[in-house]
Design a protein around this motif. Structure first.
Motif, PDB file in Angstrom:
ATOM      1  N   PHE A   8     -31.394  20.780 -29.994  1.00  0.00           N
ATOM      2  CA  PHE A   8     -31.330  21.281 -31.236  1.00  0.00           C
ATOM      3  C   PHE A   8     -33.022  21.301 -31.960  1.00  0.00           C
ATOM      4  CE2 PHE A   8     -31.289  21.137 -36.066  1.00  0.00           C
ATOM      5  CZ  PHE A   8     -30.849  22.205 -36.306  1.00  0.00           C
ATOM      6  N   ILE A   9     -33.577  20.196 -31.850  1.00  0.00           N
ATOM      7  CA  ILE A   9     -34.978  20.005 -32.439  1.00  0.00           C
ATOM      8  C   ILE A   9     -35.939  21.001 -31.502  1.00  0.00           C
ATOM      9  CG2 ILE A   9     -36.886  18.605 -32.249  1.00  0.00           C
ATOM     10  CD1 ILE A   9     -34.950  16.266 -32.686  1.00  0.00           C
ATOM     11  N   ASP A  10     -35.872  21.180 -30.059  1.00  0.00           N
ATOM     12  CA  ASP A  10     -36.675  22.083 -29.393  1.00  0.00           C
ATOM     13  C   ASP A  10     -36.083  23.492 -29.116  1.00  0.00           C
ATOM     14  OD1 ASP A  10     -38.101  19.544 -28.780  1.00  0.00           O
ATOM     15  OD2 ASP A  10     -36.764  19.184 -26.985  1.00  0.00           O
ATOM     16  N   ASP A  11     -34.825  23.834 -29.789  1.00  0.00           N
ATOM     17  CA  ASP A  11     -34.595  25.081 -29.598  1.00  0.00           C
ATOM     18  C   ASP A  11     -35.221  26.276 -30.081  1.00  0.00           C
ATOM     19  OD1 ASP A  11     -32.520  27.118 -28.720  1.00  0.00           O
ATOM     20  OD2 ASP A  11     -31.776  27.040 -30.732  1.00  0.00           O
ATOM     21  N   ASP A  12     -35.492  27.228 -29.104  1.00  0.00           N
ATOM     22  CA  ASP A  12     -36.441  28.272 -29.689  1.00  0.00           C
ATOM     23  C   ASP A  12     -35.765  29.460 -29.077  1.00  0.00           C
ATOM     24  OD1 ASP A  12     -37.196  27.984 -27.034  1.00  0.00           O
ATOM     25  OD2 ASP A  12     -39.265  27.952 -27.310  1.00  0.00           O
ATOM     26  N   SER A  13     -34.682  29.457 -28.461  1.00  0.00           N
ATOM     27  CA  SER A  13     -33.667  30.455 -27.888  1.00  0.00           C
ATOM     28  C   SER A  13     -32.438  30.975 -28.603  1.00  0.00           C
ATOM     29  CB  SER A  13     -33.155  30.018 -26.372  1.00  0.00           C
ATOM     30  OG  SER A  13     -32.232  29.146 -26.527  1.00  0.00           O
ATOM     31  N   GLY A  14     -32.245  30.574 -29.861  1.00  0.00           N
ATOM     32  CA  GLY A  14     -31.014  30.971 -30.514  1.00  0.00           C
ATOM     33  C   GLY A  14     -29.638  30.039 -30.132  1.00  0.00           C
ATOM     34  N   ARG A  15     -29.909  29.301 -29.139  1.00  0.00           N
ATOM     35  CA  ARG A  15     -28.803  28.525 -28.888  1.00  0.00           C
ATOM     36  C   ARG A  15     -27.886  28.126 -29.941  1.00  0.00           C
ATOM     37  NH1 ARG A  15     -28.837  23.089 -25.127  1.00  0.00           N
ATOM     38  NH2 ARG A  15     -26.846  22.068 -26.022  1.00  0.00           N
ATOM     39  N   PHE A  16     -28.517  27.425 -31.181  1.00  0.00           N
ATOM     40  CA  PHE A  16     -28.006  26.821 -32.127  1.00  0.00           C
ATOM     41  C   PHE A  16     -27.897  27.850 -33.585  1.00  0.00           C
ATOM     42  CE2 PHE A  16     -29.333  23.436 -29.583  1.00  0.00           C
ATOM     43  CZ  PHE A  16     -28.104  22.358 -29.627  1.00  0.00           C
ATOM     44  N   THR A  17     -26.667  27.851 -34.121  1.00  0.00           N
ATOM     45  CA  THR A  17     -26.572  28.473 -35.341  1.00  0.00           C
ATOM     46  C   THR A  17     -26.229  27.824 -36.440  1.00  0.00           C
ATOM     47  OG1 THR A  17     -25.644  30.668 -33.854  1.00  0.00           O
ATOM     48  CG2 THR A  17     -25.352  30.713 -36.517  1.00  0.00           C
ATOM     49  N   LEU A  18     -26.960  27.755 -37.514  1.00  0.00           N
ATOM     50  CA  LEU A  18     -26.375  26.789 -38.629  1.00  0.00           C
ATOM     51  C   LEU A  18     -25.532  27.403 -39.473  1.00  0.00           C
ATOM     52  CD1 LEU A  18     -30.072  26.013 -40.133  1.00  0.00           C
ATOM     53  CD2 LEU A  18     -28.537  24.509 -38.673  1.00  0.00           C
ATOM     54  N   VAL A  19     -24.303  26.662 -39.653  1.00  0.00           N
ATOM     55  CA  VAL A  19     -23.482  26.986 -40.721  1.00  0.00           C
ATOM     56  C   VAL A  19     -23.187  25.896 -41.866  1.00  0.00           C
ATOM     57  CG1 VAL A  19     -20.856  27.153 -40.641  1.00  0.00           C
ATOM     58  CG2 VAL A  19     -22.182  28.034 -38.779  1.00  0.00           C
ATOM     59  N   TRP A  20     -23.136  26.533 -43.086  1.00  0.00           N
ATOM     60  CA  TRP A  20     -23.265  25.746 -44.243  1.00  0.00           C
ATOM     61  C   TRP A  20     -21.850  25.819 -44.896  1.00  0.00           C
ATOM     62  CZ3 TRP A  20     -23.724  22.078 -47.407  1.00  0.00           C
ATOM     63  CH2 TRP A  20     -23.850  22.031 -49.047  1.00  0.00           C
ATOM     64  N   ASN A  21     -21.179  24.571 -44.771  1.00  0.00           N
ATOM     65  CA  ASN A  21     -19.800  24.607 -45.411  1.00  0.00           C
ATOM     66  C   ASN A  21     -19.819  23.712 -46.633  1.00  0.00           C
ATOM     67  OD1 ASN A  21     -18.581  25.722 -43.061  1.00  0.00           O
ATOM     68  ND2 ASN A  21     -19.204  23.625 -42.208  1.00  0.00           N
ATOM     69  N   PRO A  22     -19.995  24.488 -47.791  1.00  0.00           N
ATOM     70  CA  PRO A  22     -20.125  23.741 -49.156  1.00  0.00           C
ATOM     71  C   PRO A  22     -18.653  23.737 -49.726  1.00  0.00           C
ATOM     72  CG  PRO A  22     -20.546  26.128 -49.439  1.00  0.00           C
ATOM     73  CD  PRO A  22     -20.471  25.831 -47.859  1.00  0.00           C
ATOM     74  N   LYS A  23     -18.475  22.410 -50.275  1.00  0.00           N
ATOM     75  CA  LYS A  23     -17.117  21.906 -50.655  1.00  0.00           C
ATOM     76  C   LYS A  23     -17.043  22.039 -52.172  1.00  0.00           C
ATOM     77  CE  LYS A  23     -13.697  18.188 -50.245  1.00  0.00           C
ATOM     78  NZ  LYS A  23     -12.637  19.063 -49.418  1.00  0.00           N
ATOM     79  N   ARG A  24     -18.115  21.649 -52.737  1.00  0.00           N
ATOM     80  CA  ARG A  24     -17.952  21.645 -54.232  1.00  0.00           C
ATOM     81  C   ARG A  24     -19.477  21.600 -54.821  1.00  0.00           C
ATOM     82  NH1 ARG A  24     -17.505  17.047 -58.242  1.00  0.00           N
ATOM     83  NH2 ARG A  24     -15.617  17.721 -59.817  1.00  0.00           N
ATOM     84  N   VAL A  25     -19.581  22.510 -56.004  1.00  0.00           N
ATOM     85  CA  VAL A  25     -20.823  22.639 -56.602  1.00  0.00           C
ATOM     86  C   VAL A  25     -20.731  22.281 -58.168  1.00  0.00           C
ATOM     87  CG1 VAL A  25     -22.612  24.121 -57.239  1.00  0.00           C
ATOM     88  CG2 VAL A  25     -21.733  24.130 -54.924  1.00  0.00           C
ATOM     89  N   VAL A  26     -21.441  21.279 -58.695  1.00  0.00           N
ATOM     90  CA  VAL A  26     -21.098  20.960 -60.204  1.00  0.00           C
ATOM     91  C   VAL A  26     -22.627  21.460 -60.962  1.00  0.00           C
ATOM     92  CG1 VAL A  26     -20.897  19.460 -61.851  1.00  0.00           C
ATOM     93  CG2 VAL A  26     -19.783  19.051 -59.636  1.00  0.00           C
ATOM     94  N   PHE A  27     -22.229  22.326 -62.134  1.00  0.00           N
ATOM     95  CA  PHE A  27     -23.446  22.615 -63.183  1.00  0.00           C
ATOM     96  C   PHE A  27     -23.572  22.099 -64.230  1.00  0.00           C
ATOM     97  CE2 PHE A  27     -21.611  26.365 -60.353  1.00  0.00           C
ATOM     98  CZ  PHE A  27     -22.675  26.640 -59.698  1.00  0.00           C
ATOM     99  N   ALA A  28     -24.873  22.188 -64.682  1.00  0.00           N
ATOM    100  CA  ALA A  28     -25.052  21.417 -65.891  1.00  0.00           C
ATOM    101  C   ALA A  28     -24.084  21.612 -66.949  1.00  0.00           C
ATOM    102  CB  ALA A  28     -26.639  21.469 -66.238  1.00  0.00           C
TER     103      ALA A  28
END
Length: 258
Positions: free
Chosen positions: A229-249
């Motif tokens: 993952f650190i060395d990847d420059d070929s697109g082998r890895f795709t980031l996925v963000w899975n937010p569960k909870r967001v609290v606002f002021a």
């Protein structure tokens, strides 16, 4: 008598030709046992149609050369083929089953994405930096005046460390974020877990601003997948963000329910 002899001879010739054809049928070729190397049956493979050849090769790769008795085989993926013909039939059946499974998985993912969409619109997560550090880099220097001396952490670089950047995309101040960031690996079935984020009781994230959080487990050595993952420059890895909870002021809260 002559007619009977002629007919009998013709029947015998037809039977001989049928037997020879049956014996030379490439679909009856035995699969190599316990290996994915098909070099020993390349001549027979070349006699198959391109579609059937691809099915045999896909089956052997998927089964890793294993051959199981039917009573011990997985009903969903029975690796019981002994010939090309068996492999083609099983791979066709698996293709149908896999298509159905993929469609069901795509539907579930679409439902998950829809549930997370409002949270993803509020806050974005990405990797600011991924590196391998020494355990000593992750802790504060020991207090020389402390009455009890503790063993110094190792200075060998063995720990996978990810610095995650959280970007407030909305117009309201964020006071807490909870969710996971992972990297889908096209060479592995399971994703690579990068960071579980539970950000609260710290400086709020103002609109259009960013905050960073560092994730690491000093008790685990970096894996080959993490190094990739650190060395990847070929697109082998795709980031996925899975937010569960967001609290606002202002006290409002977004939750994915997942």
């Amino acid at each position: 008598m002559e007619t009977k002899h002629v007919v009998g001879g013709l029947l015998a010739a037809v039977l001989l030709l049928f037997t020879v054809h049956w014996l030379r049928d490439p679909l009856r070729t035995a699969l190599p046992f316990g290996t994915t190397d098909l070099s020993s049956v390349q001549a027979q493979l070349k006699r198959l149609t391109p579609a059937d050849r691809a099915l045999v090769e896909a089956y052997v790769k998927r089964s890793n050369g294993d051959v199981l008795p039917a009573k011990f085989a997985d009903p969903d993926q029975p690796f019981t083929a002994r010939t090309f013909g068996d492999a083609i039939a099983l791979e066709k059946a698996w293709s149908v089953k896999r298509g159905k499974m993929d469609a069901e998985a795509a539907q579930r993912q679409a439902e998950r994405d829809a549930a997370m969409a409002p949270l993803r619109d509020a806050v974005e997560a990405g990797v600011a930096r991924a590196e391998v550090l020494a355990p000593s880099d992750l802790v504060a220097p020991p207090d020389p005046s402390a009455p009890v001396k503790q063993a110094l952490p190792s200075e060998d670089a063995t720990v996978f460390v990810v610095t995650v950047s959280l970007h407030n995309l909305g117009s309201k101040t964020i006071t807490a974020v909870q969710g996971s960031l992972e990297a889908h690996d096209r060479e592995a079935y399971l994703p690579l877990d990068l960071c579980w984020i539970d950000l609260a009781d710290r400086e709020p994230i103002e609109p259009a601003s960013r905050a960073q959080v560092r994730c690491a487990n000093p008790n685990r050595h970096v894996s080959e997948q993490q190094r990739a993952f650190i060395d990847d420059d070929s697109g082998r890895f795709t980031l996925v963000w899975n937010p569960k909870r967001v609290v606002f002021a202002d006290g409002s809260v977004l939750e994915s329910g997942l």
